[in-house]
Design a protein around this motif. Sequence first.
Motif, PDB file in Angstrom:
ATOM      1  N   UNK A  16     -22.949 -39.812  29.309  1.00  0.00           N
ATOM      2  CA  UNK A  16     -24.112 -40.602  29.702  1.00  0.00           C
ATOM      3  C   UNK A  16     -23.650 -41.615  30.754  1.00  0.00           C
ATOM      4  N   UNK A  17     -24.413 -41.738  31.826  1.00  0.00           N
ATOM      5  CA  UNK A  17     -23.923 -42.492  32.981  1.00  0.00           C
ATOM      6  C   UNK A  17     -23.927 -44.003  32.786  1.00  0.00           C
ATOM      7  N   UNK A  18     -24.822 -44.526  31.950  1.00  0.00           N
ATOM      8  CA  UNK A  18     -24.890 -45.975  31.787  1.00  0.00           C
ATOM      9  C   UNK A  18     -24.833 -46.344  30.314  1.00  0.00           C
ATOM     10  N   UNK A  36     -25.673 -45.648  23.394  1.00  0.00           N
ATOM     11  CA  UNK A  36     -26.723 -45.429  22.404  1.00  0.00           C
ATOM     12  C   UNK A  36     -26.932 -43.937  22.157  1.00  0.00           C
ATOM     13  N   UNK A  37     -26.539 -43.135  23.133  1.00  0.00           N
ATOM     14  CA  UNK A  37     -26.746 -41.700  22.991  1.00  0.00           C
ATOM     15  C   UNK A  37     -25.834 -41.076  21.933  1.00  0.00           C
ATOM     16  N   UNK A  38     -24.527 -41.459  21.925  1.00  0.00           N
ATOM     17  CA  UNK A  38     -23.598 -40.819  20.979  1.00  0.00           C
ATOM     18  C   UNK A  38     -22.935 -41.811  20.028  1.00  0.00           C
ATOM     19  N   UNK A  39     -23.097 -43.123  20.272  1.00  0.00           N
ATOM     20  CA  UNK A  39     -22.540 -44.114  19.347  1.00  0.00           C
ATOM     21  C   UNK A  39     -21.109 -44.528  19.631  1.00  0.00           C
ATOM     22  N   UNK A  40     -20.497 -43.990  20.703  1.00  0.00           N
ATOM     23  CA  UNK A  40     -19.130 -44.428  21.036  1.00  0.00           C
ATOM     24  C   UNK A  40     -19.150 -45.878  21.512  1.00  0.00           C
ATOM     25  N   UNK A  41     -18.126 -46.636  21.106  1.00  0.00           N
ATOM     26  CA  UNK A  41     -17.926 -47.991  21.604  1.00  0.00           C
ATOM     27  C   UNK A  41     -16.535 -48.016  22.225  1.00  0.00           C
ATOM     28  N   UNK A  42     -16.413 -48.565  23.432  1.00  0.00           N
ATOM     29  CA  UNK A  42     -15.116 -48.503  24.099  1.00  0.00           C
ATOM     30  C   UNK A  42     -14.914 -49.659  25.060  1.00  0.00           C
ATOM     31  N   UNK A  43     -13.647 -49.859  25.446  1.00  0.00           N
ATOM     32  CA  UNK A  43     -13.261 -50.972  26.318  1.00  0.00           C
ATOM     33  C   UNK A  43     -13.234 -50.523  27.772  1.00  0.00           C
ATOM     34  N   UNK A  44     -13.803 -51.343  28.629  1.00  0.00           N
ATOM     35  CA  UNK A  44     -13.770 -51.073  30.072  1.00  0.00           C
ATOM     36  C   UNK A  44     -13.289 -52.320  30.798  1.00  0.00           C
ATOM     37  N   UNK A  45     -12.136 -52.294  31.497  1.00  0.00           N
ATOM     38  CA  UNK A  45     -11.300 -51.105  31.631  1.00  0.00           C
ATOM     39  C   UNK A  45     -10.477 -50.856  30.377  1.00  0.00           C
ATOM     40  N   UNK A  46      -9.991 -49.607  30.237  1.00  0.00           N
ATOM     41  CA  UNK A  46      -9.103 -49.286  29.120  1.00  0.00           C
ATOM     42  C   UNK A  46      -7.732 -49.920  29.384  1.00  0.00           C
ATOM     43  N   UNK A  47      -7.047 -50.347  28.327  1.00  0.00           N
ATOM     44  CA  UNK A  47      -5.737 -50.983  28.523  1.00  0.00           C
ATOM     45  C   UNK A  47      -4.678 -49.972  28.978  1.00  0.00           C
ATOM     46  N   UNK A  48      -3.736 -50.424  29.766  1.00  0.00           N
ATOM     47  CA  UNK A  48      -2.590 -49.580  30.156  1.00  0.00           C
ATOM     48  C   UNK A  48      -1.305 -50.358  29.932  1.00  0.00           C
ATOM     49  N   UNK A  49      -0.257 -49.693  29.497  1.00  0.00           N
ATOM     50  CA  UNK A  49       1.079 -50.303  29.424  1.00  0.00           C
ATOM     51  C   UNK A  49       2.113 -49.180  29.554  1.00  0.00           C
ATOM     52  N   UNK A 231     -20.703 -39.750  16.551  1.00  0.00           N
ATOM     53  CA  UNK A 231     -19.968 -39.591  17.814  1.00  0.00           C
ATOM     54  C   UNK A 231     -19.043 -38.371  17.728  1.00  0.00           C
ATOM     55  N   UNK A 232     -18.392 -38.225  16.568  1.00  0.00           N
ATOM     56  CA  UNK A 232     -17.528 -37.061  16.365  1.00  0.00           C
ATOM     57  C   UNK A 232     -18.353 -35.774  16.404  1.00  0.00           C
ATOM     58  N   UNK A 233     -19.524 -35.825  15.803  1.00  0.00           N
ATOM     59  CA  UNK A 233     -20.429 -34.663  15.804  1.00  0.00           C
ATOM     60  C   UNK A 233     -20.746 -34.252  17.249  1.00  0.00           C
ATOM     61  N   UNK A 234     -21.069 -35.235  18.072  1.00  0.00           N
ATOM     62  CA  UNK A 234     -21.415 -34.986  19.475  1.00  0.00           C
ATOM     63  C   UNK A 234     -20.230 -34.399  20.243  1.00  0.00           C
ATOM     64  N   UNK A 235     -19.025 -34.886  19.914  1.00  0.00           N
ATOM     65  CA  UNK A 235     -17.821 -34.463  20.631  1.00  0.00           C
ATOM     66  C   UNK A 235     -17.393 -33.041  20.260  1.00  0.00           C
ATOM     67  N   UNK A 236     -17.479 -32.715  18.971  1.00  0.00           N
ATOM     68  CA  UNK A 236     -16.955 -31.426  18.508  1.00  0.00           C
ATOM     69  C   UNK A 236     -17.981 -30.289  18.531  1.00  0.00           C
ATOM     70  N   UNK A 237     -19.280 -30.616  18.398  1.00  0.00           N
ATOM     71  CA  UNK A 237     -20.260 -29.547  18.184  1.00  0.00           C
ATOM     72  C   UNK A 237     -20.403 -28.553  19.348  1.00  0.00           C
TER      73      UNK A 237
END
Length: 288
Positions: A16-18, A36-49, A231-237
């Motif tokens: 989902x674009x937004x 809201x479409x799949x329920x994923x929550x994530x950090x932007x930007x993602x951390x790098x090390x 979210x897992x359902x959306x990813x694997x199905x």
Amino acid sequence: MVANPERAVRCPVCVTARPDRRWTRPTLPSTVLSCRSCGLTWCDPLPVDDSPSSSASAVSTDEGFTASMVNATTRRDAAVQALVEARHAWYAEDLGRTEFRLLEVGCGNARLAEPYRALGVDYVGVDLDPRPVAVAVERGVRGLLVGDLLEMPLQGPFDVIFASQVLEHSTRPRAFVERMAELLAPGGVAHVDVPNHDGLAGWPSLALGAIGPRHGGVIWPHHALAYRTETLERLFSPRFDVATFAVTPDHAVFGQGVASDRRHWLYYRLSGLLGAESLAVAYGKLPN
Ligand SMILES: [Zn+2]
């Protein structure tokens, strides 16, 4: 050139674009986005090390957790033994045989290797971080590989691919699931667990917007993507016939082989009563 504050950020799971919701808190270095479409929550930007436990497609593991695997005693663990026996019976019933090939992604110190092999399973473990793998090799475990699932050559097919507490570190979850499907035999089993964004431990930080580096299942910087069962359902199905559900860490088949004291036992039962168990599980079968 200036950054576009309205730039479209695609959800890593459903594309989902937004994102629908975003949080900015002084205690969180990144913006936290929620789909809201799949329920994923994530950090932007993602951390790098540059930790040995990170890669181009994976956020690093907490050093304290890695140290606990490196320093783990080699004594026989009855809880792990019981978990492997119950899980082996579960897989065997699904596959129709007791001997099969199993790949564990993120095997760490490979504490599941010996009990599985004792049951006739051809166990292969891979991990990004050579440090816990070295502990297993010293213990006499062979057949372990160091590398990134998305980059390394692996000799498939496998009958079962298992990854516990790994997917929440992956910055390319769709590629991760695609690689699992590619390496499995027809009818093979993909079994994944992740911290549940709806789990009881995350409730206070969700209610208050964020506490310290935590927002539900997001714990900056190591758990930068947080999943719900849907979210897992959306990813694997798209690739698997998948069941998704939440369990406590002491679950006989889908738990983590923990020997819980009275306090933990009560906490697990409470989280169960509230429907807020700490592990979100995807158990999928590749169509024949
Ligand atoms: Zn999404």
